[in-house]
Scaffold this active site. Structure first.
Site, mmCIF file in Angstrom:
data_model
loop_
_atom_site.group_PDB
_atom_site.id
_atom_site.type_symbol
_atom_site.label_atom_id
_atom_site.label_comp_id
_atom_site.label_asym_id
_atom_site.label_seq_id
_atom_site.Cartn_x
_atom_site.Cartn_y
_atom_site.Cartn_z
ATOM 1 N N GLU A 41 0.840 -1.204 -0.027
ATOM 2 C CA GLU A 41 0.046 0.240 0.285
ATOM 3 C C GLU A 41 0.892 1.312 -0.102
ATOM 4 O OE1 GLU A 41 -3.808 1.748 2.513
ATOM 5 O OE2 GLU A 41 -2.374 0.735 3.834
ATOM 6 N N LYS A 114 -10.225 0.602 -2.141
ATOM 7 C CA LYS A 114 -10.108 0.277 -0.722
ATOM 8 C C LYS A 114 -11.509 0.963 -0.028
ATOM 9 C CE LYS A 114 -7.436 1.120 3.639
ATOM 10 N NZ LYS A 114 -6.234 1.598 4.043
ATOM 11 N N CYS A 154 -4.782 -3.467 3.728
ATOM 12 C CA CYS A 154 -4.735 -3.024 4.935
ATOM 13 C C CYS A 154 -5.878 -3.190 5.838
ATOM 14 C CB CYS A 154 -3.971 -1.586 4.845
ATOM 15 S SG CYS A 154 -2.920 -0.909 6.303
#
Length: 265
Positions: A41, A114, A154
């Site tokens: 990321e 995301k 994440c």
């Protein structure tokens, strides 16, 4: 079997510098036999402030970051999962934090924006991704030669329902920039849980070190098998980890403990 690799970086505010680092590390992974490689990321930019990435946001299909990833995938003949990069959003002051996938011909093969945005406030540490990022709305997967690959990023790791929505995967990838505080407490146990409950491989490519902006990321990029065993790990600093995706191992786990078939909800 398929060899996969995760790139660990300590990204800087300089996009050109980060591209050069990624180029070198992806080449190293490909030379070691990896046919699927994931970047972490925020690999193109870890700015001095959260707003720095907005200035580097690219339109889909155009820009130096995307050009690099397409060229890299094509040049090495690999599947490249591009960690995340900032893409323009409907809000001029915010970006989408997007994973783009490229096939061995350098063509787009998948995308995931995301969904879950990190927020944390404890002592001197405070993060709020929602200030500069627009959340995604759709689950992301793509079909690789060895099976379905699920895309997550994440903070998504804390939301198991996302992974169930992917369907049955051979591999789940988790590019990340976990903070040292949260990573040292939760990173490995969450990764292993996602592998165990979905009975698939998990490949996590992380940021791992102290960045120029003072933020310390946890690192510990790793590959976990469908039984939940950590096969390889890199604690801190830039580098490459690699390992094998063995579908026979996955099939054996699912046959001996058919938890996915036993689901009632």
């Amino acid at each position: 079997m398929t060899t996969v690799a995760a790139i660990q970086m300590v990204s800087t505010p300089d996009v050109a510098e980060n591209i050069a680092t990624a180029r070198r590390l992806v080449a190293q992974a490909a030379a070691a036999g990896a046919t699927l490689v994931s970047l972490p990321e925020y690999w193109p930019i870890m700015g001095m402030s959260d707003t720095d990435k907005v200035a580097h946001a690219e339109h889909p299909g155009a820009g130096p970051i995307q050009d690099f990833m397409a060229d890299c995938a094509r040049g090495h003949g690999i599947w490249l999962i591009g960690g995340t990069l900032p893409l323009v959003s409907s809000d001029a002051g915010k970006v989408l934090n997007t994973t783009l996938v490229y096939n061995p011909d350098g063509e787009p093969a998948g995308r995931y924006d995301k969904i879950h945005l990190f927020g944390f406030n404890k002592g001197d540490e405070s993060y709020d991704e929602a200030r500069t990022i627009v959340p995604g709305a759709h689950v992301g997967t793509f079909e690789a030669p060895f099976g379905r690959v699920g895309l997550s990023v994440c903070y998504d790791l804390r939301f198991p329902e996302l992974y169930r929505a992917m369907g049955e995967c051979a591999l789940i990838v988790v590019p990340a920039a976990f903070t040292y505080t949260t990573g040292s407490a939760h990173w490995e146990v969450l990764l292993r849980a996602r592998a165990i409950e979905n009975q698939c491989y998990v490949l996590a490519a992380a940021q791992g070190g102290t960045h120029q902006n003072g933020r310390r990321t946890f690192g510990h990029s790793m590959l976990i098998d469908p039984w939940g065993a950590v096969k390889t790990v890199l604690a801190e600093g830039e580098g490459v980890i690699k390992g094998e995706i063995d579908l026979a191992v996955q099939a054996n786990v699912r046959e001996s403990l058919p938890a996915l078939k036993h689901r009632r909800m």
